[in-house]
Enzyme design. Structure first.
Site, PDB file in Angstrom:
ATOM      1  N   ASP A  12       0.998  -1.271   0.095  1.00 59.40           N
ATOM      2  CA  ASP A  12       0.283   0.126   0.116  1.00 59.40           C
ATOM      3  C   ASP A  12       1.068   1.019  -0.272  1.00 59.40           C
ATOM      4  O   ASP A  12       1.571   1.370   0.820  1.00 59.40           O
ATOM      5  CB  ASP A  12      -0.937   0.138   1.148  1.00 59.40           C
ATOM      6  CG  ASP A  12      -2.063   1.102   1.579  1.00 59.40           C
ATOM      7  OD1 ASP A  12      -1.748   2.576   1.007  1.00 59.40           O
ATOM      8  OD2 ASP A  12      -2.990   0.729   1.758  1.00 59.40           O
ATOM      9  N   VAL A  13       0.940   1.789  -0.742  1.00 65.62           N
ATOM     10  CA  VAL A  13       1.322   3.272  -0.480  1.00 65.62           C
ATOM     11  C   VAL A  13       1.068   4.738  -0.074  1.00 65.62           C
ATOM     12  O   VAL A  13       2.186   5.548  -0.128  1.00 65.62           O
ATOM     13  CB  VAL A  13       1.622   3.638  -2.179  1.00 65.62           C
ATOM     14  CG1 VAL A  13       2.225   3.283  -3.344  1.00 65.62           C
ATOM     15  CG2 VAL A  13       0.320   4.652  -2.688  1.00 65.62           C
ATOM     16  N   ASN A  39       1.543   5.130 -10.393  1.00 63.61           N
ATOM     17  CA  ASN A  39       0.284   4.497 -11.179  1.00 63.61           C
ATOM     18  C   ASN A  39      -0.471   3.707 -10.255  1.00 63.61           C
ATOM     19  O   ASN A  39      -2.069   4.069 -10.581  1.00 63.61           O
ATOM     20  CB  ASN A  39       0.392   3.056 -12.624  1.00 63.61           C
ATOM     21  CG  ASN A  39      -1.392   3.124 -12.893  1.00 63.61           C
ATOM     22  OD1 ASN A  39      -1.563   3.892 -13.590  1.00 63.61           O
ATOM     23  ND2 ASN A  39      -0.973   2.019 -12.981  1.00 63.61           N
ATOM     24  N   SER A  89      -4.402  11.811 -15.818  1.00 65.04           N
ATOM     25  CA  SER A  89      -6.258  12.340 -15.916  1.00 65.04           C
ATOM     26  C   SER A  89      -6.396  13.254 -16.952  1.00 65.04           C
ATOM     27  O   SER A  89      -5.999  14.674 -16.727  1.00 65.04           O
ATOM     28  CB  SER A  89      -7.523  11.926 -15.176  1.00 65.04           C
ATOM     29  OG  SER A  89      -8.526  12.354 -15.559  1.00 65.04           O
ATOM     30  N   TYR A 102     -11.027  15.014  -7.397  1.00 66.59           N
ATOM     31  CA  TYR A 102     -10.343  13.525  -8.007  1.00 66.59           C
ATOM     32  C   TYR A 102      -8.966  14.565  -8.869  1.00 66.59           C
ATOM     33  O   TYR A 102      -8.399  13.935  -9.345  1.00 66.59           O
ATOM     34  CB  TYR A 102     -10.597  12.230  -8.762  1.00 66.59           C
ATOM     35  CG  TYR A 102     -10.416  11.338  -9.825  1.00 66.59           C
ATOM     36  CD1 TYR A 102      -9.641  10.277  -9.063  1.00 66.59           C
ATOM     37  CD2 TYR A 102     -10.337  12.093 -11.294  1.00 66.59           C
ATOM     38  CE1 TYR A 102      -8.825   9.710 -10.350  1.00 66.59           C
ATOM     39  CE2 TYR A 102      -9.371  11.011 -12.458  1.00 66.59           C
ATOM     40  CZ  TYR A 102      -9.148  10.290 -11.070  1.00 66.59           C
ATOM     41  OH  TYR A 102      -8.080   9.278 -12.061  1.00 66.59           O
ATOM     42  N   LYS A 106      -5.031  14.629  -9.301  1.00 67.79           N
ATOM     43  CA  LYS A 106      -4.011  14.443 -10.542  1.00 67.79           C
ATOM     44  C   LYS A 106      -3.467  15.682 -11.362  1.00 67.79           C
ATOM     45  O   LYS A 106      -3.029  15.445 -11.457  1.00 67.79           O
ATOM     46  CB  LYS A 106      -5.044  14.230 -11.551  1.00 67.79           C
ATOM     47  CG  LYS A 106      -5.352  12.370 -11.221  1.00 67.79           C
ATOM     48  CD  LYS A 106      -5.040  11.385 -11.612  1.00 67.79           C
ATOM     49  CE  LYS A 106      -4.599  10.151 -11.474  1.00 67.79           C
ATOM     50  NZ  LYS A 106      -3.853   9.345 -11.114  1.00 67.79           N
TER      51      LYS A 106
END
Length: 201
Positions: A12-13, A39, A89, A102, A106
């Site tokens: 888990d990052v 990613n 994105s 979101y 990004k």
């Protein structure tokens, strides 16, 4: 397909111990890195007034803080001439209701890539961003919509894509592979859009 040539490490990052363990495994198996694709991400789509502090913090922990932690841990392993690609994105270029946090996360990733391009170039490391549009992945089934709502949302999005179809993960992977490769040796600080014309036409 890669068989024994691949190394898989679950983690888990958002957990620094997991990120350190991941790169320790790379050092033990390969010794160094020629490329890094950042990613890890999470989806969060809802009207701004419906989002909680915990949801926002959780998204930023994965998309932004996790990306920084990954790159920090990778730096000692990246060879001269290595390439880093971050996953952005096209929503950063579009005003889409319900995508505010979101898209903002990004946008932070894209800005990070531009700044790191200048910062790491002296070490011989290139940094770029790939910016996917609507890509057919299992993510759509995890957005909390009913089947009917999801079908309606996908049909509406499909109507906005000039190419007339959703993209595939393989098409994004091909763009990433290009940016990581020597074929892209003169490309630095760039964002490669892979969206079927959604944000451009």
């Amino acid at each position: 397909e890669l068989g024994d040539a691949a190394l898989v490490v679950q983690g888990d990052v958002t957990h620094s111990a997991d990120v350190r363990r991941f790169f320790a495994a790379i050092i033990e198996r390969f010794g160094a890195l020629d490329g890094l694709f950042v990613n890890a991400g999470a989806a969060l789509f809802a009207p701004i007034e419906a989002l909680t502090e915990e949801q926002i913090a959780g998204l930023l922990a994965v998309t932004v803080v996790g990306a920084v932690a990954t790159i920090q841990q990778a730096l000692p392993l990246l060879r001269t001439g290595a390439s880093v690609v971050l996953n952005g994105s096209v929503l950063t270029d579009l005003g889409v209701p319900g995508a505010s946090i979101y898209a903002a996360s990004k946008a932070a990733v894209a800005s990070l890539a531009r700044s790191l391009s200048a910062e790491l170039l002296g070490r011989g490391i290139r940094v770029n961003t790939v910016s996917p549009g609507s890509i057919h992945t299992p993510l759509y089934g995890r957005l909390g919509m009913s089947g009917e709502q999801l079908d309606a949302a996908l049909a509406a999005e499909l109507a906005r894509i000039p190419l007339g179809r959703f993209g595939s993960a393989d098409e994004v992977a091909s763009a990433v592979a290009f940016l990581l490769s020597p074929d892209a040796a003169y490309i630095v600080g760039e964002t490669l859009v892979v969206d079927g014309g959604r944000s451009r036409l």
